[in-house]
Scaffold this active site. Structure first.
Site, PDB file in Angstrom:
ATOM      1  CB  SER A 137      -3.402  -3.787   3.163  1.00 53.00           C
ATOM      2  OG  SER A 137      -2.534  -4.225   2.169  1.00 53.00           O
ATOM      3  NE  ARG A 196      -0.632   4.101  -6.605  1.00 47.29           N
ATOM      4  CZ  ARG A 196      -0.986   3.904  -5.354  1.00 47.29           C
ATOM      5  NH1 ARG A 196      -0.410   2.950  -4.621  1.00 47.29           N
ATOM      6  NH2 ARG A 196      -1.928   4.638  -4.794  1.00 47.29           N
ATOM      7  CG  ASP A 212      -8.371  -8.562  -0.797  1.00 45.94           C
ATOM      8  OD1 ASP A 212      -7.497  -8.646  -1.680  1.00 45.94           O
ATOM      9  OD2 ASP A 212      -8.159  -8.067   0.332  1.00 45.94           O
ATOM     10  CG  HIS A 230      -6.085  -5.281  -1.103  1.00 53.75           C
ATOM     11  ND1 HIS A 230      -6.217  -6.050   0.041  1.00 53.75           N
ATOM     12  CD2 HIS A 230      -5.052  -4.439  -0.863  1.00 53.75           C
ATOM     13  CE1 HIS A 230      -5.285  -5.694   0.909  1.00 53.75           C
ATOM     14  NE2 HIS A 230      -4.572  -4.716   0.386  1.00 53.75           N
ATOM     15  CG  ASP A 231      -8.498  -0.133  -4.003  1.00 52.93           C
ATOM     16  OD1 ASP A 231      -7.462  -0.178  -3.309  1.00 52.93           O
ATOM     17  OD2 ASP A 231      -8.583   0.502  -5.059  1.00 52.93           O
TER      18      ASP A 231
END
Lengths: 376, 376
Positions: free
Chosen positions: B156, B226, B320, B353-354
């Site tokens: 990232s 968040r 992602d 993405h994680d």
């Protein structure tokens, strides 16, 4: 002929219908009385067979077409679709726009005055559902003396109402046009709604929904909610094409506006926060979250549609990641499982979810062709 | 052998390096002195040729592997990757984790005390960039007596730093592992960052970034930021699989937690808002926005990479949507345009993405195989 009247419904005005018979809501509460504000375009024919109801989405209202005055800057939100010789032709159809319950444009909602009390409903206004909206809209049809709709049309959350009409009132609907919609929200969609709501609810000016009494509004929270919404209405590609990484000026290394997209989002957020009611926004997103006709049928949408009789046009847009074509196809499949007549169009469009509001030639041609064959 | 030491780097501790020589930043400001906090795992070999630098992403830090005490609940954030016999094998490599400038875990940042003043930097801490981070990390290598890195690795925003290392210090990097990254952010990505920042900045507890002096933090804004972040880290499908439309209980028709996903988002938001510094969050997102090595080369990434000498492993994940495979392929293409040695893997993964943080077997096998052939 003035500019406004060319293919336009022209100057329109809103009307208010008052309902005194109590409405039992899905959450068990009873609304003893309520108002619905609405507009109509075109003429109801003698057999009252040419009525079309437009259901609005999250931030929409009853002002669907035309202007209130020649000098109005903007026409109704779906003016590109509705008017004489437009795809939804008011020479043929009698079109009804209505502001939903819990709205903030004249129908009974959190910001309206509770009868007798002289105070705003505020947090006490019930959390209404798509089912409740459809039931209240049916009352409006009764009020107008209309038994059967030639068509019900809606995009997004409006499409959910159109679908619900065919489930709840199968004998009152000939055609349903369900556009850029879904049979329920995905977890991701609900997650965006939750962030939007939390931004509003945790705004210190929210006062548990009773901000009217404090002469304030949770403007910051509503602004954030709207900015976030705008990201989900546009596709990544559309944002790329519209703004890309374009800078307003030389990079200043600041948290001020640096990129054009930031300026756009802030403008949209500010504008909306000055116009819309936060309590309405909360309720609209909750109605989206809760709608799930398959839930009472073990998750089987086909079973949920068993009593439906309407013919359908289902339309989706390729770049819509909020209500993707996959979700429209779920509706189509469940309708076909019930041997209903369905047309389905997947329109190639860049503009994401917002495409349903835009006058794309191919999209409008599909609506025009479908509506031309609707018998009245 | 205790549980912790099996394939673990074991108990670790952080060190702080102080730098007295001024650092000129990309925005023109000069940081007269600064601290970097870091950790190391494994042993630096005699020729100092086995060092690997880990660059962290938005909310990461220098605590990449191991625990500070046997009783710690969690190990470092990339512990599944790093340790004896793990894909990044500490029997072979000397691994360095560093907290970036403007961080909130020990390196100089908005929440640290400005030397001599005894006051926090607050809003006066500069807006740093990926380029600044890499320059400060080079100082750390100097401090450790390391001239050349066997590899730099990042996912990232960390991948952007790895890429920047190869541009700014072509002679100091043998291999770069750029994972789930991009050569710049898309407009949509920047838009999410802008909403997150606006949530923080418009929080009444923000006080223009000097909330420390008011003994408060913009907790509400950081929480919203968040929650929003978490939506973008997961794919729609992963959210669907993890939560779907699962209810916590019977529907209550309320704005409280109704769906499990809401509970998850609120928990993540609350936790982060209690731990992380809002000013750091603002700066991390701006560093993401600004990074665009092609900008000075008329938008031509290939030209921006002209001086690069490193060999590359570029990895992306199918689900992602924040840093999509397309963006990784842009990097691969530009590297190949420069006749560099590049391996590219597009890993089929559900987790969005994680995924770059997860111990997916296929993904880890790719990293292991690549790192095994890195000569030290």
């Amino acid at each position: 002929m003035s500019e406004i009247s060319r293919n336009s419904v022209g100057i329109v005005s809103a009307q208010t219908a008052h309902f005194d018979a109590p409405l039992t809501l899905k959450n068990g509460e009873i609304l003893p009385q309520f108002d619905l504000v609405y507009e109509t375009y075109g003429e109801l024919n003698a057999s009252k067979s040419n009525a079309v109801l437009i259901c609005h989405a999250l931030s929409g209202n009853h002002h669907v077409a035309g202007k209130y005055a020649e000098t109005d800057k903007n026409a109704g939100w779906w003016d590109n679709l509705i008017g004489p010789n437009k795809p939804l032709d008011t020479n043929k159809f009698f079109v009804i726009g209505v502001n939903n319950l819990a709205g903030c444009h004249g129908s009974s909602g959190p910001s309206s005055i509770r009868p007798k009390s002289k105070k705003t409903y505020g947090s006490s206004f019930p959390i209404v559902t798509v089912e409740d909206w459809v039931n209240s809209q049916a009352r409006l049809l009764d009020h107008l003396g209309i038994e059967t709709l030639a068509a019900v049309i809606g995009g997004s959350l409006g499409g959910m109402q159109a679908l619900q009409w065919t489930i709840a009132y199968p004998d009152r609907i000939k055609h349903a046009l369900v556009i850029a919609s879904a049979p329920n929200l995905t977890a991701q969609n609900m997650a965006f709604n939750e962030v939007a709501r939390q931004a509003i609810i945790t705004d210190p000016e929210f006062y548990d929904g009773d901000y009217y009494a404090h002469n304030t509004v949770p403007r910051r929270g509503l602004r954030i909610a709207r900015m976030l919404g705008h990201i989900t209405y546009l596709s990544d590609d559309a944002m790329g094409e519209k703004f890309g990484r374009k800078l307003k000026d030389k990079i200043k290394y600041s948290f001020d506006v640096e990129f054009e997209m930031e300026s756009y989002l802030r403008y949209q957020g500010d504008k909306f926060a000055g116009e819309f009611d936060a309590n309405t926004y909360l309720r609209m997103t909750r109605a989206l979250d809760y709608y799930d006709p398959a839930l009472e049928h073990g998750g089987d949408l086909s079973k949920a549609l068993k009593k439906v009789k309407a013919e359908f046009l289902v339309v989706s847009f390729t770049s819509d990641w909020r209500f993707s074509p996959d979700r429209s196809r779920e509706i189509v499949k469940a309708l076909l499982d019930n041997e209903l007549t369905v047309s389905y169009a997947e329109v190639t469009a860049l503009h994401g979810h917002d495409a349903f509001l835009m006058p794309d030639a191919h999209y409008h041609a599909i609506l025009r062709a479908y509506l031309q064959k609707v018998e009245v």
